[in-house]
Design a protein around this motif. Structure first.
Motif, mmCIF file in Angstrom:
data_model
loop_
_atom_site.group_PDB
_atom_site.id
_atom_site.type_symbol
_atom_site.label_atom_id
_atom_site.label_comp_id
_atom_site.label_asym_id
_atom_site.label_seq_id
_atom_site.Cartn_x
_atom_site.Cartn_y
_atom_site.Cartn_z
ATOM 1 N N ARG A 3 0.848 -1.192 0.000
ATOM 2 C CA ARG A 3 0.000 0.000 0.000
ATOM 3 C C ARG A 3 0.880 1.238 0.000
ATOM 4 O O ARG A 3 1.906 1.307 0.670
ATOM 5 N N SER A 5 2.185 5.006 0.761
ATOM 6 C CA SER A 5 2.173 5.891 1.919
ATOM 7 C C SER A 5 2.437 7.319 1.435
ATOM 8 O O SER A 5 3.091 7.532 0.414
ATOM 9 N N LYS A 20 -7.163 14.470 5.890
ATOM 10 C CA LYS A 20 -8.467 13.926 6.283
ATOM 11 C C LYS A 20 -8.940 12.853 5.310
ATOM 12 O O LYS A 20 -9.460 11.803 5.713
ATOM 13 N N GLU A 21 -8.754 13.117 4.017
ATOM 14 C CA GLU A 21 -9.189 12.148 3.008
ATOM 15 C C GLU A 21 -8.388 10.860 3.100
ATOM 16 O O GLU A 21 -8.947 9.758 3.015
ATOM 17 N N PHE A 22 -7.071 10.968 3.275
ATOM 18 C CA PHE A 22 -6.238 9.771 3.402
ATOM 19 C C PHE A 22 -6.635 8.982 4.651
ATOM 20 O O PHE A 22 -6.678 7.747 4.635
ATOM 21 N N HIS A 23 -6.928 9.700 5.727
ATOM 22 C CA HIS A 23 -7.361 9.036 6.962
ATOM 23 C C HIS A 23 -8.655 8.266 6.729
ATOM 24 O O HIS A 23 -8.795 7.103 7.144
ATOM 25 N N ASP A 24 -9.602 8.892 6.056
ATOM 26 C CA ASP A 24 -10.891 8.248 5.786
ATOM 27 C C ASP A 24 -10.741 7.027 4.883
ATOM 28 O O ASP A 24 -11.562 6.098 4.931
ATOM 29 N N MET A 25 -9.686 7.028 4.060
ATOM 30 C CA MET A 25 -9.420 5.908 3.163
ATOM 31 C C MET A 25 -8.506 4.867 3.804
ATOM 32 O O MET A 25 -8.102 3.896 3.164
ATOM 33 N N ASP A 26 -8.187 5.086 5.094
ATOM 34 C CA ASP A 26 -7.325 4.171 5.857
ATOM 35 C C ASP A 26 -5.955 4.015 5.192
ATOM 36 O O ASP A 26 -5.433 2.904 5.051
ATOM 37 N N ILE A 27 -5.387 5.143 4.780
ATOM 38 C CA ILE A 27 -4.077 5.160 4.133
ATOM 39 C C ILE A 27 -3.086 5.884 5.034
ATOM 40 O O ILE A 27 -3.407 6.909 5.638
#
Length: 219
Positions: A3, A5, A20-27
């Motif tokens: 995955r 980073s 925020k978007e990366f967090h929501d996508m679990d990245i």
């Protein structure tokens, strides 16, 4: 497959939204800013949040930037920090470095030092709004280069029931339909016998002039 980073330098409106978007996508994402309050705000959203007033190679090594696949440089009004950080990231060997530019001069410098992509958020959004608002058919616009774009165009009654072969858009207008969104389904690389239905969303790619001609006369 490993995955990817990411690292985001600068936690303003643009950089903060990315985190925020990366967090929501679990990245996995590293968040860096000189403002301690901003860093604290994103502490629970980022994999690793760092408060750093000056970005240098020691700090980059400390946060493990060499292991990051993609870095975004999004400092607010600090053009110097943006340029120096981008240059350091390229020298260290981060595979992809994207940087937000404040103006054309900033953009030219970023390109000179080898930034992989220069982002103009305000300009890009303005273009998309302009293209959308002057047309009842075009609902989205993404600039690919100076002369080429990808757009979403709503199919009207004019082409309802026609197959792509019958429309022959590439020959007649010079652009290409690369996808069709129909309700909740999406057809990628639709075949020649695919029949267009009214209210389909056509994903069209090509030269801006060709797309404009197709939008005005072909659909």
């Amino acid at each position: 497959m490993k995955r990817k980073s990411f690292a985001v330098f600068g936690l303003g409106r643009f950089g903060g939204t990315l985190v925020k978007e990366f967090h929501d996508m679990d990245i996995e994402v590293i968040a860096i800013d000189k403002n301690e309050e901003k860093v604290n705000d994103y502490m629970n959203l980022a994999t690793f949040a760092v408060c750093a007033d000056v970005i240098d190679e020691t700090i980059l090594n400390h946060i493990g930037i060499r292991n990051v696949d993609h870095a975004f440089v999004s400092f607010g009004d600090n053009m110097q920090s943006s340029i120096l950080t981008s240059m350091l990231l390229k020298e260290i060997g981060v595979p992809q470095v994207w940087a937000k530019a404040q103006n054309d001069y900033h953009s030219k410098v970023l390109k000179k030092i080898g930034v992989d992509r220069v982002i103009h958020p305000e300009r890009d959004v303005a273009k998309r709004i302009a293209h959308h608002i002057v047309s009842d058919k075009m609902i989205d616009f993404i600039e690919l280069s100076k002369d080429h774009s990808m757009v979403e165009i709503v199919a009207t009654k004019k082409i309802d029931g026609w197959s792509l072969a019958e429309l022959n858009i590439r020959a007649n207008y010079g652009c290409t339909i690369v996808g069709i969104q129909r309700n909740d389904s999406f057809v990628i690389s639709p075949p020649a016998d695919e029949v267009v239905k009214i209210n389909d969303i056509l994903i069209v790619i090509g030269n801006n002039k060709d797309i404009s001609l197709f939008e005005k006369k072909g659909v």
